[in-house]
Design a protein around this motif. Structure first.
Motif, PDB file in Angstrom:
ATOM      1  N   ILE A 127     -71.004  78.219  63.206  1.00  0.00           N
ATOM      2  CA  ILE A 127     -70.641  77.289  64.322  1.00  0.00           C
ATOM      3  C   ILE A 127     -70.766  78.113  65.691  1.00  0.00           C
ATOM      4  O   ILE A 127     -71.199  77.541  66.681  1.00  0.00           O
ATOM      5  CB  ILE A 127     -69.502  76.700  64.152  1.00  0.00           C
ATOM      6  N   LEU A 145     -74.606  78.799  66.773  1.00  0.00           N
ATOM      7  CA  LEU A 145     -75.082  77.457  67.151  1.00  0.00           C
ATOM      8  C   LEU A 145     -74.329  76.754  68.346  1.00  0.00           C
ATOM      9  O   LEU A 145     -75.044  76.299  69.311  1.00  0.00           O
ATOM     10  CB  LEU A 145     -74.805  76.485  65.937  1.00  0.00           C
ATOM     11  N   LEU A 146     -73.179  76.883  68.593  1.00  0.00           N
ATOM     12  CA  LEU A 146     -72.517  76.275  69.970  1.00  0.00           C
ATOM     13  C   LEU A 146     -73.029  77.040  70.869  1.00  0.00           C
ATOM     14  O   LEU A 146     -73.216  76.270  72.151  1.00  0.00           O
ATOM     15  CB  LEU A 146     -70.906  76.385  69.482  1.00  0.00           C
ATOM     16  N   GLN A 182     -76.487  76.004  71.785  1.00  0.00           N
ATOM     17  CA  GLN A 182     -76.389  74.582  71.967  1.00  0.00           C
ATOM     18  C   GLN A 182     -76.086  74.246  73.434  1.00  0.00           C
ATOM     19  O   GLN A 182     -76.791  73.649  74.319  1.00  0.00           O
ATOM     20  CB  GLN A 182     -75.693  73.713  71.092  1.00  0.00           C
ATOM     21  N   VAL A 186     -79.587  69.790  66.827  1.00  0.00           N
ATOM     22  CA  VAL A 186     -78.601  70.761  66.694  1.00  0.00           C
ATOM     23  C   VAL A 186     -77.070  70.289  66.876  1.00  0.00           C
ATOM     24  O   VAL A 186     -76.244  70.904  66.228  1.00  0.00           O
ATOM     25  CB  VAL A 186     -78.927  71.854  67.854  1.00  0.00           C
ATOM     26  N   GLY A 187     -76.683  69.192  67.712  1.00  0.00           N
ATOM     27  CA  GLY A 187     -75.455  68.731  67.991  1.00  0.00           C
ATOM     28  C   GLY A 187     -75.019  68.112  66.777  1.00  0.00           C
ATOM     29  O   GLY A 187     -73.866  68.338  66.222  1.00  0.00           O
ATOM     30  N   ILE A 193     -74.218  70.797  64.311  1.00  0.00           N
ATOM     31  CA  ILE A 193     -72.493  71.154  64.663  1.00  0.00           C
ATOM     32  C   ILE A 193     -71.509  70.355  64.352  1.00  0.00           C
ATOM     33  O   ILE A 193     -70.604  70.972  63.830  1.00  0.00           O
ATOM     34  CB  ILE A 193     -72.579  71.625  66.023  1.00  0.00           C
ATOM     35  N   LEU A 253     -71.051  70.661  60.390  1.00  0.00           N
ATOM     36  CA  LEU A 253     -70.269  72.074  60.178  1.00  0.00           C
ATOM     37  C   LEU A 253     -68.933  72.064  60.548  1.00  0.00           C
ATOM     38  O   LEU A 253     -68.310  72.732  59.748  1.00  0.00           O
ATOM     39  CB  LEU A 253     -71.314  73.055  60.776  1.00  0.00           C
ATOM     40  N   SER A 254     -68.734  71.539  61.742  1.00  0.00           N
ATOM     41  CA  SER A 254     -67.494  71.435  62.171  1.00  0.00           C
ATOM     42  C   SER A 254     -66.289  70.896  61.482  1.00  0.00           C
ATOM     43  O   SER A 254     -65.297  71.096  61.235  1.00  0.00           O
ATOM     44  CB  SER A 254     -67.220  71.021  63.791  1.00  0.00           C
ATOM     45  N   ARG A 300     -65.798  72.869  58.525  1.00  0.00           N
ATOM     46  CA  ARG A 300     -64.741  73.865  58.872  1.00  0.00           C
ATOM     47  C   ARG A 300     -63.404  73.140  59.015  1.00  0.00           C
ATOM     48  O   ARG A 300     -62.661  73.955  58.385  1.00  0.00           O
ATOM     49  CB  ARG A 300     -65.228  74.502  60.265  1.00  0.00           C
ATOM     50  N   MET A 347     -66.231  71.384  69.847  1.00  0.00           N
ATOM     51  CA  MET A 347     -67.319  71.501  68.596  1.00  0.00           C
ATOM     52  C   MET A 347     -67.330  69.990  68.007  1.00  0.00           C
ATOM     53  O   MET A 347     -68.413  69.682  67.266  1.00  0.00           O
ATOM     54  CB  MET A 347     -66.650  72.378  67.317  1.00  0.00           C
ATOM     55  N   PRO A 359     -70.414  66.890  70.258  1.00  0.00           N
ATOM     56  CA  PRO A 359     -71.525  66.049  69.557  1.00  0.00           C
ATOM     57  C   PRO A 359     -71.442  64.633  69.538  1.00  0.00           C
ATOM     58  O   PRO A 359     -72.441  63.710  69.423  1.00  0.00           O
ATOM     59  CB  PRO A 359     -71.597  66.736  68.242  1.00  0.00           C
TER      60      PRO A 359
END
Length: 420
Positions: free
Chosen positions: A20, A23-24, A27, A53-54, A57, A60-61, A64, A98, A102
């Motif tokens: 993340i 990627l963040l 992004q 990509v957003g 994220i 994945l967030s 997480r 995060m 998005p």
């Protein structure tokens, strides 16, 4: 070092954290780069990738966050009340960036006046959110702020981690594999991570979405479709083998490939409220194998980048790219494949084939004139199609009293024979 239990975050938490993080940063850099992209193909591709990509994220967030709630994590490092509050606030706000980042982007796309199908990494269709238009502007404002806020929070997060590392409090090491255990190794890993993060930010900022220049450069056309001079266009059945001249049928195959030269034009015209609307496609390519004496061995294949449409009005161009018209998110290209080519007179031909547009395939006849001088050829032609047969112009645009069903297509090109 401070003794904490458990000593490290779980493997899932560590993996998601670093994925993340990079990627963040990528992004955020990509978001800044989009502001400088020229309108057209590059900008469309850039925004589609940014959306992909957003969403990655966001997924994945959420993963997480779930791991954080389920898996045990190291106890907080002992600190003063103000320091503990600041650390907790930075962590909470980072989760906000995060997830809210998005989500606001998703809301912007879902409430846009012109809807474009989101295709994750050009493959997976992603739905719109069922939210009202009133959320569009607030989401747009918040989304624009989150890039700068995100960078500031990441800097604070990194500075805090380095501060604890200097105090020999093993904060960074908790988010690293168990094999990286010594204070020195953790410091080196932290330095590598910072450099990698800067590279991710810079990589997003310098991301290029230039389309390969294999296709000819297509110039804007102001001329209407002149079917009479190009040869009348009709829907014709495919030519049976008996319709091909006996000379061509008995001859040894002579058809040779041709390479398009720059300066070709592919245009279209439609009628709206009694006025002609004309436009062009700036990017298209054609694979041509042709010889007048070997029509049976000749072939024509044309690919058109629908996102390259230009009609002299940026808002109208966006509408043409939307799901109601071309639907470039799901079907970015139109394709014409000739199944037979017939001669209709001196230098005049008709290519009967199939046009695939907006997910629908329909027969189409293209009339064209051709002049060959040595290894160089020039051609021009036209066709007429019914947009509704391809689902182009749906919902409120399906009526033909204002926007006519018939659409004219015209082209001109120059090509050079490729020597064997």
């Amino acid at each position: 070092m401070t003794t904490i239990s458990p000593a490290r975050y779980s493997a899932a938490a560590i993996t998601l954290h670093w994925m993340i993080a990079f990627l963040l940063l990528f992004q955020i850099g990509l978001g800044w780069a989009l502001e400088d992209l020229p309108e057209g193909v590059a900008q469309f591709a850039g925004y589609q990738f940014h959306k992909s990509v957003g969403i990655a994220i966001l997924i994945l967030s959420l993963g997480r966050l779930a791991v954080r709630l389920v898996k045990p994590r190291p106890a907080p490092v002992p600190a003063g009340r103000a320091q503990a509050f600041l650390a907790a606030a930075v962590h909470a706000l980072l989760y906000g960036v995060m997830i809210v980042g998005p989500l606001t982007g998703w809301i912007i796309v879902s409430t846009a006046k012109v809807r474009l199908q989101t295709m994750l990494f050009g493959t997976v269709p992603w739905p719109d959110l069922p939210v009202g238009q009133a959320l569009h502007e607030p989401a747009e404002v918040l989304h624009g702020l989150l890039g700068t806020v995100g960078v500031a929070l990441i800097v604070l997060h990194v500075v805090g981690a380095i501060y604890h590392h200097v105090k020999r409090e093993d904060v960074i090491g908790r988010m690293l594999p168990r094999s990286i255990a010594s204070h020195k190794a953790i410091g080196v890993a932290a330095g590598v991570a910072i450099v990698a993060g800067l590279l991710a930010l810079f990589g997003g900022r310098t991301m290029s979405f230039a389309v390969p220049t294999a296709a000819p450069s297509v110039e804007a056309s102001s001329a209407p479709v002149e079917a009479a001079s190009q040869g009348a266009v009709e829907e014709m059945p495919e030519a049976a083998p008996s319709e091909v001249s006996s000379e061509a049928a008995s001859a040894v195959a002579k058809a040779a490939p041709w390479k398009l030269e720059k300066g070709g034009r592919l245009g279209f015209s439609a009628e709206y409220s009694g006025e002609a609307i004309r436009g062009t496609f700036k990017r298209w390519e054609a694979d041509i194998v042709f010889d007048p004496e070997d029509l049976a061995g000749s072939s024509i294949r044309v690919n058109i980048d629908l996102a390259s449409v230009e009609s002299g009005d940026a808002q109208r161009d966006d509408m043409l790219k939307s799901d109601s018209f071309f639907g470039v998110g799901a079907d970015p290209q139109a394709r014409f494949v000739a199944t037979s080519i017939r001669k209709r007179g001196e230098g005049r031909y008709v290519a009967n084939g199939t046009l695939t547009l907006h997910g629908k395939a329909r027969p189409l006849a293209v009339a064209f004139t051709l002049k060959i001088a040595g290894d160089r050829a020039t051609a021009s032609g036209s066709a007429t199609l019914q947009r509704l047969a391809f689902g182009v112009g749906e919902a409120e645009w399906s009526a033909t009293d204002q926007l006519k069903d018939a659409v004219g297509v015209d082209f001109s090109l120059a090509a050079r024979r490729i020597s064997p």
